[in-house]
Design a protein around this motif. Sequence first.
Motif, PDB file in Angstrom:
ATOM      1  N   PHE A  83       0.776  -1.307   0.170  1.00 24.77           N
ATOM      2  CA  PHE A  83      -0.036  -0.149  -0.232  1.00 24.77           C
ATOM      3  C   PHE A  83       0.925   1.282  -0.099  1.00 24.77           C
ATOM      4  O   PHE A  83       0.418   2.309  -0.652  1.00 24.77           O
ATOM      5  CB  PHE A  83      -1.072  -0.049   1.339  1.00 24.77           C
ATOM      6  CG  PHE A  83      -2.025   1.070   1.180  1.00 24.77           C
ATOM      7  CD1 PHE A  83      -3.046   1.301   0.488  1.00 24.77           C
ATOM      8  CD2 PHE A  83      -1.435   2.199   2.243  1.00 24.77           C
ATOM      9  CE1 PHE A  83      -4.025   2.430   0.697  1.00 24.77           C
ATOM     10  CE2 PHE A  83      -2.447   3.394   2.339  1.00 24.77           C
ATOM     11  CZ  PHE A  83      -3.655   3.249   1.531  1.00 24.77           C
ATOM     12  N   VAL A 132     -10.271   4.384   1.174  1.00 22.93           N
ATOM     13  CA  VAL A 132      -9.093   4.291   0.341  1.00 22.93           C
ATOM     14  C   VAL A 132      -8.674   2.756   0.862  1.00 22.93           C
ATOM     15  O   VAL A 132      -8.502   2.389  -0.223  1.00 22.93           O
ATOM     16  CB  VAL A 132      -8.069   5.232   1.044  1.00 22.93           C
ATOM     17  CG1 VAL A 132      -6.791   5.071   0.135  1.00 22.93           C
ATOM     18  CG2 VAL A 132      -8.514   6.736   0.481  1.00 22.93           C
ATOM     19  N   PHE A 133      -8.864   2.596   2.197  1.00 26.23           N
ATOM     20  CA  PHE A 133      -8.160   1.238   2.183  1.00 26.23           C
ATOM     21  C   PHE A 133      -9.240  -0.101   2.029  1.00 26.23           C
ATOM     22  O   PHE A 133      -8.776  -1.067   1.528  1.00 26.23           O
ATOM     23  CB  PHE A 133      -8.082   0.918   3.977  1.00 26.23           C
ATOM     24  CG  PHE A 133      -6.702   1.444   4.335  1.00 26.23           C
ATOM     25  CD1 PHE A 133      -5.693   0.570   4.513  1.00 26.23           C
ATOM     26  CD2 PHE A 133      -6.583   2.658   4.764  1.00 26.23           C
ATOM     27  CE1 PHE A 133      -4.390   0.844   4.789  1.00 26.23           C
ATOM     28  CE2 PHE A 133      -5.212   3.034   5.570  1.00 26.23           C
ATOM     29  CZ  PHE A 133      -4.194   2.295   5.403  1.00 26.23           C
ATOM     30  N   GLU A 155     -11.077   0.036  -0.598  1.00 25.85           N
ATOM     31  CA  GLU A 155     -10.839  -0.137  -2.196  1.00 25.85           C
ATOM     32  C   GLU A 155      -9.387  -0.720  -2.537  1.00 25.85           C
ATOM     33  O   GLU A 155      -9.574  -1.619  -3.548  1.00 25.85           O
ATOM     34  CB  GLU A 155     -10.786   1.406  -2.780  1.00 25.85           C
ATOM     35  CG  GLU A 155     -12.185   2.037  -2.838  1.00 25.85           C
ATOM     36  CD  GLU A 155     -12.103   3.445  -3.304  1.00 25.85           C
ATOM     37  OE1 GLU A 155     -10.800   4.065  -3.499  1.00 25.85           O
ATOM     38  OE2 GLU A 155     -13.016   4.120  -3.488  1.00 25.85           O
ATOM     39  N   PHE A 156      -8.609  -0.396  -1.541  1.00 24.30           N
ATOM     40  CA  PHE A 156      -7.233  -1.046  -1.886  1.00 24.30           C
ATOM     41  C   PHE A 156      -7.655  -2.710  -1.579  1.00 24.30           C
ATOM     42  O   PHE A 156      -7.045  -3.734  -2.175  1.00 24.30           O
ATOM     43  CB  PHE A 156      -6.216  -0.627  -0.897  1.00 24.30           C
ATOM     44  CG  PHE A 156      -4.956  -1.506  -1.239  1.00 24.30           C
ATOM     45  CD1 PHE A 156      -4.091  -1.191  -2.025  1.00 24.30           C
ATOM     46  CD2 PHE A 156      -4.531  -2.032   0.120  1.00 24.30           C
ATOM     47  CE1 PHE A 156      -2.806  -1.857  -2.204  1.00 24.30           C
ATOM     48  CE2 PHE A 156      -3.217  -2.823   0.121  1.00 24.30           C
ATOM     49  CZ  PHE A 156      -2.457  -2.635  -1.166  1.00 24.30           C
ATOM     50  N   LYS A 157      -8.416  -2.899  -0.287  1.00 23.65           N
ATOM     51  CA  LYS A 157      -8.613  -4.341  -0.055  1.00 23.65           C
ATOM     52  C   LYS A 157      -9.230  -5.069  -1.041  1.00 23.65           C
ATOM     53  O   LYS A 157      -8.942  -6.163  -1.527  1.00 23.65           O
ATOM     54  CB  LYS A 157      -9.556  -4.560   1.211  1.00 23.65           C
ATOM     55  CG  LYS A 157     -10.373  -5.790   1.362  1.00 23.65           C
ATOM     56  CD  LYS A 157     -10.912  -5.422   2.764  1.00 23.65           C
ATOM     57  CE  LYS A 157     -11.720  -6.937   3.202  1.00 23.65           C
ATOM     58  NZ  LYS A 157     -12.735  -7.183   2.307  1.00 23.65           N
ATOM     59  N   PHE A 210      -9.065  -4.194  -4.718  1.00 25.79           N
ATOM     60  CA  PHE A 210      -8.358  -4.264  -5.536  1.00 25.79           C
ATOM     61  C   PHE A 210      -7.461  -5.560  -5.653  1.00 25.79           C
ATOM     62  O   PHE A 210      -7.276  -6.236  -6.748  1.00 25.79           O
ATOM     63  CB  PHE A 210      -7.602  -2.930  -5.713  1.00 25.79           C
ATOM     64  CG  PHE A 210      -6.580  -3.181  -6.690  1.00 25.79           C
ATOM     65  CD1 PHE A 210      -7.157  -2.748  -8.008  1.00 25.79           C
ATOM     66  CD2 PHE A 210      -5.211  -2.863  -6.523  1.00 25.79           C
ATOM     67  CE1 PHE A 210      -6.231  -2.799  -9.233  1.00 25.79           C
ATOM     68  CE2 PHE A 210      -4.510  -2.883  -7.690  1.00 25.79           C
ATOM     69  CZ  PHE A 210      -4.916  -2.979  -9.052  1.00 25.79           C
ATOM     70  N   ILE A 211      -6.711  -5.772  -4.197  1.00 17.44           N
ATOM     71  CA  ILE A 211      -5.669  -6.897  -4.232  1.00 17.44           C
ATOM     72  C   ILE A 211      -6.451  -8.228  -3.860  1.00 17.44           C
ATOM     73  O   ILE A 211      -5.670  -9.213  -3.546  1.00 17.44           O
ATOM     74  CB  ILE A 211      -4.628  -6.663  -3.412  1.00 17.44           C
ATOM     75  CG1 ILE A 211      -4.996  -6.297  -1.890  1.00 17.44           C
ATOM     76  CG2 ILE A 211      -3.972  -5.294  -3.865  1.00 17.44           C
ATOM     77  CD1 ILE A 211      -3.699  -6.053  -1.083  1.00 17.44           C
ATOM     78  N   TYR A 239      -7.151  -8.173   6.145  1.00 19.04           N
ATOM     79  CA  TYR A 239      -7.378  -6.708   6.158  1.00 19.04           C
ATOM     80  C   TYR A 239      -7.541  -6.031   7.535  1.00 19.04           C
ATOM     81  O   TYR A 239      -7.056  -4.900   7.826  1.00 19.04           O
ATOM     82  CB  TYR A 239      -8.894  -6.442   5.587  1.00 19.04           C
ATOM     83  CG  TYR A 239      -9.352  -4.800   5.608  1.00 19.04           C
ATOM     84  CD1 TYR A 239      -8.658  -3.889   4.708  1.00 19.04           C
ATOM     85  CD2 TYR A 239     -10.349  -4.521   6.370  1.00 19.04           C
ATOM     86  CE1 TYR A 239      -8.998  -2.658   4.566  1.00 19.04           C
ATOM     87  CE2 TYR A 239     -10.755  -3.112   6.217  1.00 19.04           C
ATOM     88  CZ  TYR A 239     -10.123  -2.150   5.522  1.00 19.04           C
ATOM     89  OH  TYR A 239     -10.470  -0.767   5.396  1.00 19.04           O
ATOM     90  N   THR A 272      -3.691  -5.077   8.089  1.00 19.29           N
ATOM     91  CA  THR A 272      -3.305  -3.819   7.416  1.00 19.29           C
ATOM     92  C   THR A 272      -3.870  -2.734   8.081  1.00 19.29           C
ATOM     93  O   THR A 272      -3.140  -1.760   8.328  1.00 19.29           O
ATOM     94  CB  THR A 272      -3.901  -4.210   6.031  1.00 19.29           C
ATOM     95  OG1 THR A 272      -3.533  -5.136   5.423  1.00 19.29           O
ATOM     96  CG2 THR A 272      -3.448  -2.893   5.155  1.00 19.29           C
TER      97      THR A 272
END
Length: 292
Positions: A28, A175-176, A178-180, A182-183, A190, A193
Motif C-alpha cells: 500500500f 481508501v483502504f 478500495e485497496f482491499k 483491488f488486491i 485486512y 493491514t
Amino acid sequence: MIKLIQLYFRFLSYLAPALAGRQAFFLFQKTRKKTIRKNEKPFYNLSRHFTVRHHLENIDCYELGDPAGKLVLLVHGWDSNAGSMASIAFELVQRGYYVVAFNLPAHGFSSLKRANLKICREYFLAVVEKIYPHQPFSVIAHSFGSAVSAFSLADSRFKVDKLVFLTNPNKLSQVFQEFKGFIKLSDKAYKTTVGMAEDLIQRPVADMSIEDMGGQIDYHKLLLIHDKMDKVLKYENSIAVANKWPNATLLSLEKIGHYKMLWNEFVVSSIVDFLEPAKNIKLYSKIGKLAS
C-alpha cells in the motif's frame, strides 16, 4: 501483473492472513518511480534547489520568485513530483508570488521506496518550519497532496490564508477498503493491514477523513476543483468536503482529467483569481456553476 497480485494475496490470505495483511500494508505504501516528464523538466531547470534535513533523507525543495512575495506552497500527488505543478508555479511567479514546492518521500529523486501520510506530514511540516513564514501563507495541493496538506495543517500552529485542493480523497477507511478489494485481501488479513496503519498514525482509520478536518485548520478560504468524471478520485469526495468546511467553494468541471487539470489554462487562471481577492468577482462570473 494485477491478476498475479490478486491471486497471490487471495492465496496468502487463506494460508497466513496476518502475513498477508503485513505484506499488503507494505504494498500500500510502495510508490511507482516515474521519470520526470518533458513538460516538468523546465521547473527543475528554472527553480532554485535547496534541501531540508529529515532523519530519513534530505528533502528536495524548489523555490521560484521573490522571497519577499506572498508564500504559496505547492504539494504534488501520489506517484508524481514537484515538477507536475510547473504550470501553476510559473503563473504565480508572474503575479509576484514566492513559490515553494518539494518532493514527497519516495517521489521525484528520492531514494526511498515507500511513503505514507505520517512521513509525508513530517516532510510538509519540516519544509514550512524551514521557511518559517511570518504571515499566513497559501497552499495548492493535488490529489494525495490534498490529504497530506489537510493532515499536516490539522491542529498545527500555522495559519493559512487560501487553500486549493485540486481533487482530493476523503475518508481513509474508504481508501483502504478500495485497496482491499483491488488486491483481493481477506477480512482477517485486512484487519492486520488497518491495525498497522493505526499504529503508525496513532488514531483510528475510521476517524480519518478530510471532511472532518476543516475545524482543525486555521485557514481563511478553501477552493476545491474537481472533474465530475475523475477516474482516480471520486467527485463526491469534494462535495463532502465542500459541504462541511466553512468558507469552501467547489468548482465543478468536466473532461479536464485528473493529471491534465494541472496544465489546464482555465484551472490555472481560476486558482490565480481565487488567490487574488481583487479578482474574485471575475472568478465567480467565469465559473457559472458553483456548488457549496
